[in-house]
Design a protein around this motif. Structure first.
Motif, PDB file in Angstrom:
ATOM      1  N   CYS A  87      40.375  48.253  32.800  1.00  0.00           N
ATOM      2  CA  CYS A  87      40.098  46.825  32.990  1.00  0.00           C
ATOM      3  C   CYS A  87      39.971  46.180  31.612  1.00  0.00           C
ATOM      4  N   THR A 119      40.412  38.785  33.881  1.00  0.00           N
ATOM      5  CA  THR A 119      40.415  40.203  33.516  1.00  0.00           C
ATOM      6  C   THR A 119      41.686  40.857  34.048  1.00  0.00           C
ATOM      7  N   GLU A 120      42.322  41.656  33.200  1.00  0.00           N
ATOM      8  CA  GLU A 120      43.531  42.367  33.600  1.00  0.00           C
ATOM      9  C   GLU A 120      43.182  43.792  34.020  1.00  0.00           C
ATOM     10  N   VAL A 121      43.845  44.279  35.053  1.00  0.00           N
ATOM     11  CA  VAL A 121      43.639  45.634  35.556  1.00  0.00           C
ATOM     12  C   VAL A 121      44.962  46.387  35.441  1.00  0.00           C
ATOM     13  N   GLU A 137      46.079  40.621  37.359  1.00  0.00           N
ATOM     14  CA  GLU A 137      45.011  39.815  36.762  1.00  0.00           C
ATOM     15  C   GLU A 137      44.101  39.305  37.857  1.00  0.00           C
ATOM     16  N   THR A 138      42.800  39.268  37.566  1.00  0.00           N
ATOM     17  CA  THR A 138      41.825  38.813  38.549  1.00  0.00           C
ATOM     18  C   THR A 138      40.737  37.998  37.843  1.00  0.00           C
ATOM     19  N   HIS A 141      28.762  45.450  35.586  1.00  0.00           N
ATOM     20  CA  HIS A 141      29.447  44.156  35.500  1.00  0.00           C
ATOM     21  C   HIS A 141      28.596  43.111  34.783  1.00  0.00           C
TER      22      HIS A 141
END
Length: 479
Positions: free
Chosen positions: A234, A264-266, A281-282, A307
């Motif tokens: 992540c 955030t990119e996964v 991306e989320t 988190h």
């Protein structure tokens, strides 16, 4: 870099553990203060962390800049032998001889005038974690190669290429598959191209397979997760401006910019081929650490995350080195569920609404479904803005139950380490180094993993103060 003396204003008792550089000790039998060492606890605990935060009148710019020292405790079933030594990196030795700081680091630029800063390499502080191999211990730092130490005396052997790094960095968070013995890890190189290097090693640590994945910019990737068939990364919406760092105008820490509009990119990588399976991306968040990852029967992947809403945690950790925390930055335990085939985030939800960090699991369950996560947590009555974590706990993902170890006020445990019992497979032990701020000494506490709310089964005295640190591991006696 802070050239002048930083006042160590003791607003919390944990700060006394950082007041002076830690002192080493040779192999020493540890006295039992209460209880008894479990007979099935056979192996070695290793822990790493910043142990020197000042030289003369100079203080580090960030907690992450401190020179690493490793604690090793060997258990025979009836006795415990402890050793504590600084990792003898070249940077440590040069600065020890000079009596002052010479190199830039995560939160520091090279001391002196601007023309004295050019060309100085980052100091590998070897201060973040450890990886126990059959014949040596690796002291890890994500910006460079690991340092090899002897398993018994913790003597530094030098940088270790693992027969394949070729100068590339090796992160502080390797993942070991207990079923196959394989070790997976990564490193991010910052050259003309920013690349995520992924490594697959055998049980000896020797690198057998690598892949380099181009990244769109310089972010901060501290950890990843092994989840069944996948390696999952992540990448937070954080970008580092490279030119000020290269010119030594700013440290890495100061050059980081939080950009939540980017999300955030996964990245999901196949563990066998080391090729990217999906990239999505989320919503934005930041994490230092993951708990565990695994696949469900429907093919989706679960990722457990400590988190944070933003990157204020970096400022908070900078302040730890001064002895006084003013910045509030809270992480809670979340769970991310991915549909890898369709590149979708199915759910992203909080599973524990308590301030926590350093999630760990039974090492036999890494990458596999796990019921329990062990955590460092703030005490419920603590001043969370200024206090370090004051308890450890076990969270049950099936029932939602949280069991805490009440250590008393002004006691500060490290990350909980799970040690499987050598005789009873269903039994496990939780080990944590505890600093007593009132008595100003350190102890090693051993709990039954399924009874954290009971008294520790054993408390061992340590001959010197072990400053608050980061990560550790358990190495069982070979079968």
């Amino acid at each position: 870099m802070i050239d002048s003396v930083v006042s160590m204003r003791q607003t919390a008792t944990w700060a006394s553990a950082l007041r002076h550089p830690a002192r080493e000790f040779p192999p020493t039998s540890l006295p039992i203060l209460s209880g008894a060492i479990p007979s099935g606890l056979r192996g070695a605990l290793y822990r790493n962390g910043p142990a020197r935060l000042q030289r003369g009148q100079q203080h580090v710019g960030h907690w992450f800049d401190g020179d690493g020292a490793v604690l090793g405790v060997q258990f025979t079933g009836s006795d415990a032998i402890g050793t504590y030594r600084y990792v003898q990196t070249k940077g440590y030795q040069a600065e020890d001889q000079a009596g002052r700081y010479l190199f830039p680091n995560y939160g520091m630029v090279t001391p002196g005038h601007w023309w004295q800063r050019w060309g100085k390499p980052l100091k590998n502080v070897a201060n973040t974690s450890v990886l126990a191999l059959p014949d040596r211990l690796l002291a890890l730092w994500e910006g460079g190669e690991p340092h090899a130490l002897t398993l018994d005396t913790l003597a530094t052997l030098g940088l270790d290429d693992l027969e394949g790094l070729q100068g590339k960095p090796y992160s502080a968070h390797p993942k070991r598959d207990a079923k196959t013995g394989e070790i997976f890890n990564f490193g991010v190189s910052l050259g003309a191209k920013v690349q995520l290097h992924v490594y697959r090693s055998d049980a000896t640590g020797r690198i057998r397979q690598t892949n380099a994945i181009p990244l769109p910019g310089i972010s901060l990737i501290h950890d990843f997760v092994l989840a069944g068939r996948y390696l999952i990364f992540c990448i937070p919406p954080l970008r580092i401006q490279p030119l000020p760092v290269l010119l030594q105008w700013q440290s890495f820490s100061d050059a980081m910019h939080w950009q939540p509009a980017n999300g955030t990119e996964v990245i999901v990588i196949d563990r066998d081929s080391l090729e990217v399976v999906c990239w999505l991306e989320t919503d934005p968040w930041f994490q230092w650490h993951f708990g565990n990852g695994y696949e469900l029967s429907d093919g989706s992947a679960i990722v457990e995350i400590a988190h944070y809403e933003d990157f204020q945690t970096n400022q908070r950790l900078r302040e730890v080195a001064t002895g006084q925390i003013e910045t509030l930055a809270t992480s809670t335990l979340w769970q991310l569920r991915l549909n890898v085939q369709s590149s979708q985030v199915l759910t992203m939800q909080q599973v524990l609404n308590r301030s926590c960090e350093f999630p760990t699991v039974n090492p036999q369950e890494i990458g596999q479904p796990s019921r329990y996560t062990y955590l460092s947590m703030h005490r419920q009555d603590a001043d969370q803005q200024r206090e370090l974590y004051g308890t450890i706990a076990r969270f049950d993902h099936q029932t939602g139950a949280l069991v805490e170890a009440d250590m008393g006020e002004h006691r500060y445990p490290t990350e909980p380490i799970y040690a499987p019992d050598a005789d009873q497979s269903e039994q496990g032990w939780i080990l944590t180094v505890v600093y007593d701020g009132d008595q100003q000494h350190s102890e090693l506490w051993i709990y039954a993993a399924n009874r954290l709310d009971a008294e520790p089964v054993c408390r061992l005295a340590l001959p010197e103060i072990i400053p608050p640190g980061f990560h550790g591991t358990w190495q069982p006696v070979p079968a």
